[in-house]
Design an enzyme around this catalytic site. Structure first.
Site, PDB file in Angstrom:
ATOM      1  N   GLU A 444      -9.349  -8.410  11.475  1.00 49.46           N
ATOM      2  CA  GLU A 444      -8.444  -9.401  11.584  1.00 49.46           C
ATOM      3  C   GLU A 444      -8.967 -10.198  12.872  1.00 49.46           C
ATOM      4  O   GLU A 444      -8.800  -9.904  14.005  1.00 49.46           O
ATOM      5  CB  GLU A 444      -7.065  -8.944  11.745  1.00 49.46           C
ATOM      6  CG  GLU A 444      -5.934  -9.822  12.179  1.00 49.46           C
ATOM      7  CD  GLU A 444      -4.708  -9.454  12.500  1.00 49.46           C
ATOM      8  OE1 GLU A 444      -4.560  -8.021  12.375  1.00 49.46           O
ATOM      9  OE2 GLU A 444      -3.839 -10.171  12.714  1.00 49.46           O
ATOM     10  N   ASP A 522      -4.326  -5.541  13.626  1.00 49.86           N
ATOM     11  CA  ASP A 522      -3.102  -5.144  14.673  1.00 49.86           C
ATOM     12  C   ASP A 522      -2.161  -4.443  14.269  1.00 49.86           C
ATOM     13  O   ASP A 522      -1.816  -4.411  12.935  1.00 49.86           O
ATOM     14  CB  ASP A 522      -2.545  -6.677  15.143  1.00 49.86           C
ATOM     15  CG  ASP A 522      -3.428  -7.508  15.914  1.00 49.86           C
ATOM     16  OD1 ASP A 522      -4.609  -6.917  16.222  1.00 49.86           O
ATOM     17  OD2 ASP A 522      -3.117  -8.626  16.090  1.00 49.86           O
ATOM     18  N   ASP A 524       1.052  -4.514  14.211  1.00 51.90           N
ATOM     19  CA  ASP A 524       2.230  -5.304  14.010  1.00 51.90           C
ATOM     20  C   ASP A 524       2.480  -5.863  12.774  1.00 51.90           C
ATOM     21  O   ASP A 524       1.705  -5.613  11.808  1.00 51.90           O
ATOM     22  CB  ASP A 524       2.423  -6.579  15.180  1.00 51.90           C
ATOM     23  CG  ASP A 524       1.223  -7.639  14.799  1.00 51.90           C
ATOM     24  OD1 ASP A 524       0.446  -7.339  14.027  1.00 51.90           O
ATOM     25  OD2 ASP A 524       0.935  -8.517  15.864  1.00 51.90           O
ATOM     26  N   ASP A 526       2.175  -9.016  11.340  1.00 52.04           N
ATOM     27  CA  ASP A 526       1.226  -9.845  10.843  1.00 52.04           C
ATOM     28  C   ASP A 526      -0.105  -8.891  10.567  1.00 52.04           C
ATOM     29  O   ASP A 526      -0.623  -8.937   9.406  1.00 52.04           O
ATOM     30  CB  ASP A 526       0.725 -10.827  12.020  1.00 52.04           C
ATOM     31  CG  ASP A 526       1.453 -12.205  11.932  1.00 52.04           C
ATOM     32  OD1 ASP A 526       2.277 -12.086  10.609  1.00 52.04           O
ATOM     33  OD2 ASP A 526       1.255 -12.846  12.559  1.00 52.04           O
TER      34      ASP A 526
END
Ligand code: 0RA
Length: 660
Positions: A444, A522, A524, A526
């Protein structure tokens, strides 16, 4: 095999006994040969193997209720209200029928000539395999006013069947605890996996009541916790079978007809049940089963279905002049766009072929299914002209879109043919050319991509940075998918093309350049959204990549616990707490806990150490445990309707909470 040898030697109880022991010993020596693997799949397979016997009893008409209980110690109890496995002494064998069923390989059907066995696990090995692979089995039989019991340890009976006392019930209760020496990775059962399979079985065997109850306390063993409310339990029951199933699967899709099309037929001596429903989506979701086994590689029943569908719809459209304005040919696949269908057949002696032995080979099934579909569909179209028009309009739309998409798809095809120079500019390729050794990380963002490029071992690890959120293919028409630059880059980088000699739309993995495709995002919200978008793309457009076990998810650590030069990476909160205690030696002063919010917060060395180094990293392989359920969840999570998505996220909030 062994079993026959034992019969030839009949008469000598002890000799036979040894043969039998050898039989089960073989299962313990090479468990994968009998149950597929000794990972999560094999572990859950044990449950299916026992439940299948009860399903057989239900299909024979003697059993209505099957209860599955996950006990506190991760043992499993399966209770049915069938006739109970016979306990009388088998003359030739010199021991009880129960003992034979539980200790002789493939003995399951031996005693039941009247009920022809249709159910049966993928490997169809019988409950004796479960016995061989369990530290302990307890069989309790309620029959003829009496309760009987026999126990086994790693397949060996601890005593002959004994009478426990009077009983006014009827049925079989099997409790088993999987052997940790066999299932070395884990012996912890996953509620969701069992629940999805029991739900599927309830739809496939209408009228049978199945239940699942989890007696483990939420904090201990379970992977997903929904504490407070006490033991989890569910009841699965379907009166309308596949008609219910197709509506369950298509719950969040926009339908093109009022009701699903449903047929049930036994004309050719092959029981066939089919339900199908067109929706406004773009994917083809056909799930096929033989004897309750999901035939993921398809086979003659699926071919028969496709043939019946194509010819009947085409004839109807031609007859009514509905295709006259079309300037190009309609492809068979156009008849299946936006189609959700379930095909279930029961075959007395199935021949399974293919890599995973889930492809039906019996040639007689093709015509039987094709004929049944033609007759039922033809009737339906004649009786429901409005639905018929909606369906044909959808087919024409699909053909038109495919025509428009062809150019876009050719972009993918052409680029990959050129290879080498045709690779995307953003790809940092590895030097090795042996796909089996090579890995590609889909990362990403450009910044994390940069770190990964520095940190990797460039001999065998390639990096493809992806810009932000890739297209949600669940909501996009095909040409949009192939026009997307990010998606084309994935195709090109992987060396995956579309189209084989037999099928112009089939995925071609023969030039796949990496055997590990690792999604690295990541840790998280997102990041997991991006991972989900990539997975949705793989599920809908490169499903074979997943099925072949090539897709993985990287798991970067969540914390770095540090004191002076001492550093520990932690992946869970428990690990963090333990690390703080150990490093701080009781005192928390000087201990620094860093929460990694993204890959970008790690330097190249840290990223290598924690997430990319094959020696130390944790890679999670993506598998499809249950294709029908996966299909439903992707359409729900990534489709148009918001309320079911919110509900799902709220009940699975553990994963969405990471950033709270
Ligand atoms: C053989 C014969 C009979 C029942 C069964 C097997 C049987 C097996 C299992 C396994 C789980 N639940 C089961 N229930 C029944 C019936 C013989 C008779 O009563 O005539």
């Amino acid at each position: 095999m062994k079993e026959n040898e034992a019969n030839l030697n009949s008469g000598q109880y002890s000799a036979e006994n040894i043969q039998v022991l050898e039989g089960l010993e073989a299962v313990r020596k090479r468990p994968s040969m009998y149950i597929g693997d000794v990972g999560s799949r094999g572990l859950h397979h044990l449950v299916y193997e026992v439940v299948d016997n009860s399903i057989d009893e239900a299909l024979a008409g003697y059993c209505n209720n099957i209860d599955v209980i996950i006990n506190e110690d991760n043992s499993i109890t399966v209770v049915d209200d069938g006739r109970g496995i016979p306990v009388d002494i088998h003359e030739k064998e010199g021991r009880s029928a129960l003992e034979v069923v539980l200790t002789v390989l493939h003995a399951g059907g031996k005693f039941s000539k009247d009920s022809y066995k249709v159910s049966g696990g993928l490997h169809g090995v019988g409950v004796s395999c479960v016995n061989a692979l369990s530290v302990r089995v307890i069989a309790e039989i309620h029959r003829d006013g009496m309760m009987y019991r026999q126990e086994y340890e790693r397949g060996t009976p601890l005593y002959p069947v004994k009478e426990v006392g009077p009983s006014d019930k009827r049925g079989t209760i099997i409790t088993f605890k999987p052997d940790h020496e066999i299932f070395t990775l884990s012996t912890v059962y996953n509620y969701e996996i069992l629940s999805a399979r029991l739900r599927e079985l309830a739809y496939l065997n209408k009228g049978v009541k199945l239940s699942l109850k989890d007696l483990r306390s939420a904090s201990e063993n379970q992977e997903s916790e929904e504490s407070v409310s006490g033991p989890k339990s569910e009841l699965f029951y379907s009166e309308a079978g596949l008609l219910d199933f197709v509506q369950y699967l298509d719950g969040t899709r926009e339908k093109l007809t009022d009701k699903p099309i449903y047929l049930e037929s036994d004309k050719t001596g092959i029981p066939i049940e089919i339900a199908m429903q067109y929706n406004s989506g773009f994917s083809e979701n056909i799930h096929s089963y033989v004897n309750n086994i999901n035939t993921i590689e398809g086979g003659t029943h699926l071919s028969g279905f496709r043939r019946g569908l194509t010819t009947t719809l085409k004839n109807y459209a031609d007859k009514n002049g509905m295709l006259s304005k079309l300037k190009f040919e309609i492809d068979a696949a156009d008849f299946r766009e936006g189609l959700t269908a379930i095909i279930s057949v029961k075959v007395a002696e199935p021949q399974f072929e293919g890599q995973t032995k889930t492809k039906l080979g019996n040639s007689e099934v093709m015509a039987a299914v094709s004929q049944a579909v033609s007759i039922a569909l033809d009737n339906y179209l004649e009786e429901n002209p409005k639905d018929a028009k909606n369906i044909i309009d959808k087919v024409i739309l699909a053909a038109t879109a495919r025509h428009a998409a062809r150019k876009a798809r050719e972009l993918v095809q052409r680029k990959t043919v050129m290879s080498g120079s045709g690779l995307p500019g953003k790809l940092a390729d590895c030097s090795d050319r042996d796909p089996e050794k090579c890995e590609i990380f889909l990362v990403e963002g450009d910044s994390a991509g940069g770190t990964a490029k520095t940190g990797r071992d460039r001999a065998f690890q390639a990096i493809l940075p992806l810009r932000g959120k890739i297209l949600n293919v669940e909501k996009a028409m095909e040409h949009k998918v192939f026009e997307s630059e990010e998606i084309r880059n994935i195709f090109t980088a992987l060396g995956v093309t579309i189209g084989t000699e037999e099928d112009s739309k089939a995925l071609n993995l023969t030039k796949l350049r990496y055997h590990k495709v690792v999604i690295m995002t990541d840790a998280d919200v997102d990041g997991s959204h991006i991972a989900t978008l990539i997975l949705t793309f793989f599920f809908r457009h490169m499903q074979d990549l997943i099925k072949n076990g090539y897709v993985y998810i990287a798991t970067p650590p969540l914390y770095l616990v540090k004191k002076g030069k001492q550093e520990t990476y932690c992946w869970t909160d428990e690990e963090r707490i333990k690390a703080v205690e150990e490093i701080g030696k009781g005192r928390e002063s000087g201990v620094h806990v860093q929460r990694y919010k993204g890959l970008g917060e790690m330097n190249a060395i840290q990223l290598w150490d924690t997430t990319m180094n094959p020696e130390t990293r944790i890679l999670r392989q993506v598998t499809i445990e249950n294709a029908a359920e996966a299909d439903r969840i992707f359409s729900m999570l990534m489709g148009d309707e918001v309320p079911p998505r919110r509900e799902f996220i709220e009940t699975h909030a553990k994963y969405a909470n990471i950033d709270a």
